[in-house]
Design an enzyme around this catalytic site. Structure first.
Site, PDB file in Angstrom:
ATOM      1  N   ARG A  69      14.124 -14.223  -8.118  1.00 30.34           N
ATOM      2  CA  ARG A  69      13.812 -14.383  -6.703  1.00 30.34           C
ATOM      3  C   ARG A  69      13.621 -15.873  -6.410  1.00 30.34           C
ATOM      4  O   ARG A  69      13.488 -16.689  -7.329  1.00 30.34           O
ATOM      5  CB  ARG A  69      12.550 -13.594  -6.344  1.00 30.34           C
ATOM      6  CG  ARG A  69      12.680 -12.079  -6.592  1.00 30.34           C
ATOM      7  CD  ARG A  69      11.492 -11.323  -6.025  1.00 30.34           C
ATOM      8  NE  ARG A  69      11.601  -9.891  -6.284  1.00 30.34           N
ATOM      9  CZ  ARG A  69      10.864  -9.232  -7.170  1.00 30.34           C
ATOM     10  NH1 ARG A  69       9.929  -9.867  -7.865  1.00 30.34           N
ATOM     11  NH2 ARG A  69      11.027  -7.937  -7.345  1.00 30.34           N
ATOM     12  N   ARG A 162       5.386  -8.651   1.689  1.00 30.35           N
ATOM     13  CA  ARG A 162       5.929  -9.565   0.686  1.00 30.35           C
ATOM     14  C   ARG A 162       7.256 -10.148   1.134  1.00 30.35           C
ATOM     15  O   ARG A 162       7.589 -11.291   0.814  1.00 30.35           O
ATOM     16  CB  ARG A 162       6.095  -8.829  -0.653  1.00 30.35           C
ATOM     17  CG  ARG A 162       6.344  -9.729  -1.827  1.00 30.35           C
ATOM     18  CD  ARG A 162       6.128  -9.011  -3.142  1.00 30.35           C
ATOM     19  NE  ARG A 162       7.161  -8.012  -3.413  1.00 30.35           N
ATOM     20  CZ  ARG A 162       7.177  -7.253  -4.502  1.00 30.35           C
ATOM     21  NH1 ARG A 162       6.212  -7.364  -5.389  1.00 30.35           N
ATOM     22  NH2 ARG A 162       8.146  -6.366  -4.696  1.00 30.35           N
ATOM     23  N   ARG A 173      12.044   1.226  -4.444  1.00 28.51           N
ATOM     24  CA  ARG A 173      10.782   0.900  -5.104  1.00 28.51           C
ATOM     25  C   ARG A 173       9.667   1.866  -4.698  1.00 28.51           C
ATOM     26  O   ARG A 173       8.835   2.238  -5.527  1.00 28.51           O
ATOM     27  CB  ARG A 173      10.375  -0.545  -4.787  1.00 28.51           C
ATOM     28  CG  ARG A 173      11.206  -1.579  -5.523  1.00 28.51           C
ATOM     29  CD  ARG A 173      10.696  -2.988  -5.293  1.00 28.51           C
ATOM     30  NE  ARG A 173      11.457  -3.959  -6.044  1.00 28.51           N
ATOM     31  CZ  ARG A 173      11.219  -4.300  -7.314  1.00 28.51           C
ATOM     32  NH1 ARG A 173      10.217  -3.729  -7.961  1.00 28.51           N
ATOM     33  NH2 ARG A 173      11.959  -5.190  -7.925  1.00 28.51           N
TER      34      ARG A 173
END
Length: 226
Positions: A69, A162, A173
């Site tokens: 990321r 996030r 997820r």
């Protein structure tokens, strides 16, 4: 051709068991193995623990085949490697455990664990449920913690805040998180401690409390060594 067991050979499974036995016989401290779904606050709690106790805990850096990321650094957050390299390391029996999550491979190498042990710190492993089951099946001696949010709505809110997932990834997820929490509800004995993160301060106090004996033992070891 050797019979396969969960994607790699019975011979490989046996060699890994032997390597784990050797590692545990030489290990000075019991590793801390932490599991928790994305959005549970697990990473926040672990970062705080390592910031307060940098001389007692250190992450055992995992390998992964996923791309980093934007905020992640190779060699600090993960070792980001190609799938071909990862599979070669499996064949060379270099992993304590490895598992697949969201179509990517993740694994903990013996080298990473040994590096932390040699620094006289407690290795911290951040694993998913498959990784936990793998270690448990190998009778890997460690302290096992599960950190969870109080409900799925909290998980979803945390993930959205996030801002690192697209909608498809976020849904995947969340589905995995629900499955993990249901599995732990049915198999609580997999873990020594389960922390429900309703309040960050309270959860952190619980985390420190359950590790107080480990910190004390390491302090005594370092004092005798000095």
């Amino acid at each position: 051709m050797t019979t396969l067991l969960n994607g790699f050979s019975v011979v490989g499974h046996t060699l890994r068991s032997i390597s784990i036995t050797r590692f545990m016989s030489s290990a000075t401290f019991r590793p801390l193995v932490v599991c928790g779904p994305s959005g549970s606050g697990k990473s926040t709690l672990l970062r705080r623990l390592l910031a307060e106790f940098p001389d007692y805990f250190r992450f055992s850096i995992s390998h992964t085949t996923r791309k980093p990321r934007s905020e992640e650094t190779d060699g600090k957050d993960y070792y980001f490697i190609e799938r071909k390299t990862f599979e070669k390391m499996i064949c060379e029996n270099r992993f304590v455990e490895f598992a697949t999550f969201s179509d990517h491979l993740y694994g903990t190498s013996f080298e990473s664990l040994s590096f932390v042990q040699k620094s006289n710190r407690i290795p911290v492993l951040d694993l998913d449920i498959n990784g936990i089951r793998s270690l448990k099946n190998q009778r890997f001696f460690a302290k096992y913690l599960f950190i969870r949010a109080p409900n799925v709505l909290t998980l979803e809110r945390n993930l959205r805040n996030r801002g690192s997932e697209d909608e498809t990834s976020l849904r995947k997820r969340l589905l995995q998180a629900v499955q993990d929490m249901e599995f732990v509800d049915k198999n609580p004995m997999l873990f020594d401690v389960i922390i429900i993160n309703k309040d960050l301060e309270e959860a952190y106090c619980q985390l420190k409390s359950c590790l107080s004996d480990d910190i004390k033992a390491l302090k005594e070891f370092l004092w005798k060594k000095s």
